[in-house]
Design a protein around this motif. Structure first.
Motif, PDB file in Angstrom:
ATOM      1  N   LYS A 174     -19.034   3.573   6.284  1.00 35.46           N
ATOM      2  CA  LYS A 174     -18.233   2.675   5.451  1.00 35.46           C
ATOM      3  C   LYS A 174     -17.612   3.421   4.269  1.00 35.46           C
ATOM      4  CE  LYS A 174     -20.411  -1.579   6.808  1.00 35.46           C
ATOM      5  NZ  LYS A 174     -21.345  -2.624   6.522  1.00 35.46           N
ATOM      6  N   ILE A 175     -18.332   4.373   3.719  1.00 42.40           N
ATOM      7  CA  ILE A 175     -17.792   5.160   2.598  1.00 42.40           C
ATOM      8  C   ILE A 175     -16.574   5.959   3.058  1.00 42.40           C
ATOM      9  CG2 ILE A 175     -18.285   7.041   0.975  1.00 42.40           C
ATOM     10  CD1 ILE A 175     -19.669   4.380   0.280  1.00 42.40           C
ATOM     11  N   ALA A 176     -16.664   6.568   4.239  1.00 39.65           N
ATOM     12  CA  ALA A 176     -15.527   7.326   4.776  1.00 39.65           C
ATOM     13  C   ALA A 176     -14.349   6.408   5.050  1.00 39.65           C
ATOM     14  CB  ALA A 176     -15.939   8.066   6.046  1.00 39.65           C
ATOM     15  N   ILE A 177     -14.629   5.212   5.557  1.00 36.86           N
ATOM     16  CA  ILE A 177     -13.557   4.256   5.835  1.00 36.86           C
ATOM     17  C   ILE A 177     -12.894   3.821   4.531  1.00 36.86           C
ATOM     18  CG2 ILE A 177     -13.078   1.908   6.669  1.00 36.86           C
ATOM     19  CD1 ILE A 177     -15.297   2.494   8.810  1.00 36.86           C
ATOM     20  N   ILE A 178     -13.689   3.573   3.512  1.00 38.21           N
ATOM     21  CA  ILE A 178     -13.127   3.206   2.205  1.00 38.21           C
ATOM     22  C   ILE A 178     -12.252   4.337   1.676  1.00 38.21           C
ATOM     23  CG2 ILE A 178     -13.744   2.835  -0.232  1.00 38.21           C
ATOM     24  CD1 ILE A 178     -16.121   1.132   0.822  1.00 38.21           C
ATOM     25  N   PHE A 179     -12.737   5.573   1.779  1.00 37.07           N
ATOM     26  CA  PHE A 179     -11.933   6.717   1.344  1.00 37.07           C
ATOM     27  C   PHE A 179     -10.641   6.814   2.159  1.00 37.07           C
ATOM     28  CE2 PHE A 179     -10.656  11.176   1.473  1.00 37.07           C
ATOM     29  CZ  PHE A 179     -10.511  11.424   0.109  1.00 37.07           C
ATOM     30  N   GLY A 180     -10.764   6.655   3.472  1.00 35.85           N
ATOM     31  CA  GLY A 180      -9.583   6.695   4.350  1.00 35.85           C
ATOM     32  C   GLY A 180      -8.584   5.597   4.028  1.00 35.85           C
ATOM     33  N   MET A 181      -9.092   4.399   3.736  1.00 37.67           N
ATOM     34  CA  MET A 181      -8.204   3.289   3.358  1.00 37.67           C
ATOM     35  C   MET A 181      -7.466   3.599   2.059  1.00 37.67           C
ATOM     36  SD  MET A 181      -7.567   0.409   4.954  1.00 37.67           S
ATOM     37  CE  MET A 181      -7.243  -0.816   3.701  1.00 37.67           C
ATOM     38  N   ILE A 182      -8.199   4.106   1.075  1.00 31.97           N
ATOM     39  CA  ILE A 182      -7.556   4.425  -0.206  1.00 31.97           C
ATOM     40  C   ILE A 182      -6.513   5.522  -0.020  1.00 31.97           C
ATOM     41  CG2 ILE A 182      -7.962   5.404  -2.513  1.00 31.97           C
ATOM     42  CD1 ILE A 182     -10.656   3.819  -2.479  1.00 31.97           C
ATOM     43  N   LEU A 183      -6.861   6.556   0.732  1.00 32.17           N
ATOM     44  CA  LEU A 183      -5.898   7.625   1.009  1.00 32.17           C
ATOM     45  C   LEU A 183      -4.697   7.095   1.792  1.00 32.17           C
ATOM     46  CD1 LEU A 183      -5.235  10.626   0.751  1.00 32.17           C
ATOM     47  CD2 LEU A 183      -6.537  11.010   2.855  1.00 32.17           C
ATOM     48  N   GLY A 184      -4.957   6.264   2.792  1.00 32.33           N
ATOM     49  CA  GLY A 184      -3.878   5.671   3.591  1.00 32.33           C
ATOM     50  C   GLY A 184      -2.961   4.804   2.738  1.00 32.33           C
ATOM     51  N   LEU A 185      -3.556   4.015   1.842  1.00 30.03           N
ATOM     52  CA  LEU A 185      -2.746   3.195   0.939  1.00 30.03           C
ATOM     53  C   LEU A 185      -1.901   4.069   0.010  1.00 30.03           C
ATOM     54  CD1 LEU A 185      -5.234   0.349  -0.015  1.00 30.03           C
ATOM     55  CD2 LEU A 185      -2.988   0.043   1.040  1.00 30.03           C
ATOM     56  N   LEU A 186      -2.492   5.159  -0.491  1.00 30.89           N
ATOM     57  CA  LEU A 186      -1.729   6.061  -1.365  1.00 30.89           C
ATOM     58  C   LEU A 186      -0.521   6.659  -0.640  1.00 30.89           C
ATOM     59  CD1 LEU A 186      -4.581   7.915  -3.299  1.00 30.89           C
ATOM     60  CD2 LEU A 186      -2.921   6.284  -4.229  1.00 30.89           C
ATOM     61  N   VAL A 187      -0.729   7.043   0.613  1.00 24.73           N
ATOM     62  CA  VAL A 187       0.385   7.581   1.407  1.00 24.73           C
ATOM     63  C   VAL A 187       1.433   6.494   1.627  1.00 24.73           C
ATOM     64  CG1 VAL A 187       1.032   8.465   3.689  1.00 24.73           C
ATOM     65  CG2 VAL A 187      -0.964   9.407   2.496  1.00 24.73           C
ATOM     66  N   THR A 237       3.276   5.791  -1.528  1.00 28.51           N
ATOM     67  CA  THR A 237       4.199   6.885  -1.842  1.00 28.51           C
ATOM     68  C   THR A 237       5.471   6.788  -1.003  1.00 28.51           C
ATOM     69  OG1 THR A 237       2.349   8.310  -2.449  1.00 28.51           O
ATOM     70  CG2 THR A 237       4.447   9.392  -1.944  1.00 28.51           C
ATOM     71  N   LEU A 238       5.310   6.654   0.309  1.00 24.30           N
ATOM     72  CA  LEU A 238       6.492   6.546   1.185  1.00 24.30           C
ATOM     73  C   LEU A 238       7.344   5.342   0.808  1.00 24.30           C
ATOM     74  CD1 LEU A 238       4.866   7.358   4.641  1.00 24.30           C
ATOM     75  CD2 LEU A 238       6.469   8.789   3.361  1.00 24.30           C
ATOM     76  N   GLY A 239       6.684   4.212   0.618  1.00 23.33           N
ATOM     77  CA  GLY A 239       7.419   2.995   0.285  1.00 23.33           C
ATOM     78  C   GLY A 239       8.123   3.071  -1.046  1.00 23.33           C
ATOM     79  N   THR A 240       7.444   3.604  -2.035  1.00 20.31           N
ATOM     80  CA  THR A 240       8.021   3.674  -3.375  1.00 20.31           C
ATOM     81  C   THR A 240       9.186   4.659  -3.420  1.00 20.31           C
ATOM     82  OG1 THR A 240       5.876   3.081  -4.307  1.00 20.31           O
ATOM     83  CG2 THR A 240       7.491   4.043  -5.817  1.00 20.31           C
ATOM     84  N   VAL A 241       9.064   5.778  -2.737  1.00 22.39           N
ATOM     85  CA  VAL A 241      10.167   6.751  -2.700  1.00 22.39           C
ATOM     86  C   VAL A 241      11.405   6.107  -2.069  1.00 22.39           C
ATOM     87  CG1 VAL A 241      10.950   8.899  -1.611  1.00 22.39           C
ATOM     88  CG2 VAL A 241       8.739   8.818  -2.777  1.00 22.39           C
TER      89      VAL A 241
END
Length: 178
Positions: free
Chosen positions: A110-123, A126-130
């Motif tokens: 679950k910790i890895a999934i949370i990290f992956g979700m946060i990283l995925g959201l950041l990506v 970033t793409l959306g905001t650019v």
């Protein structure tokens, strides 16, 4: 990469789940970006299907919407949406599912999934905001205030729910040999 019939069905089902959850959409008065459950669906897809199938599922979702079927928020679709101000967020969904799925496949916690979700959201942010900045000519700060900051609290809640619901659903799907 060879996909079984089961894989193709699961990819289609999760593309459909994303389309359905996209309709839970609340327009906000201070931005053109609606509050939706899309990122929840994308994260769930990555957790349950893994990196490869999660990416394919979200690619199907984007392509179906791009050809005009009303699968995006507020029953919209077409290239005008994909290439419009909020299209970068939609284009980021396959990559987000890939990232979340990678962390689920590689670490399965679950910790890895949370990290992956946060990283995925950041990506995705970033793409959306650019793309939003490029199309609307807003400044970086204006775009962040309009498209990212208002969504962070709810997205953090989605991260937790994806990790809990996704791992449970993933275990049940594979235990029942769906």
């Amino acid at each position: 990469m060879k996909l079984s019939t089961k894989d193709l069905i699961l990819c289609g089902i999760f593309a459909s789940i994303t389309a359905i959850l996209s309709q839970i959409s609340i327009p906000l008065p201070f931005t053109t970006v609606p509050l939706t459950m899309q990122t929840f669906a994308v994260g769930l897809t990555g957790v349950v299907l893994g990196a490869k199938r999660g990416f394919i599922s979200q690619l199907i979702y984007v392509l179906v919407g791009a050809v005009g079927l009303p699968v995006f928020a507020q029953m919209t679709g077409g290239m005008g949406i994909v290439l419009g101000p909020t299209g970068g967020y939609i284009l980021g969904f396959p990559i987000m599912a890939l990232i979340v799925g990678y962390f689920k496949d590689k670490f399965d916690s679950k910790i890895a999934i949370i990290f992956g979700m946060i990283l995925g959201l950041l990506v995705d942010y970033t793409l959306g905001t650019v793309m939003f900045i490029f199309i609307t000519n807003m400044t970086f700060v204006q775009a962040l205030l309009a498209c990212v900051v208002p969504f962070i609290p709810l997205d953090l809640v989605k991260v937790v729910f994806v990790s809990v619901i996704g791992t449970t659903l993933s275990k049940r799907l594979y235990l029942s040999k769906v």
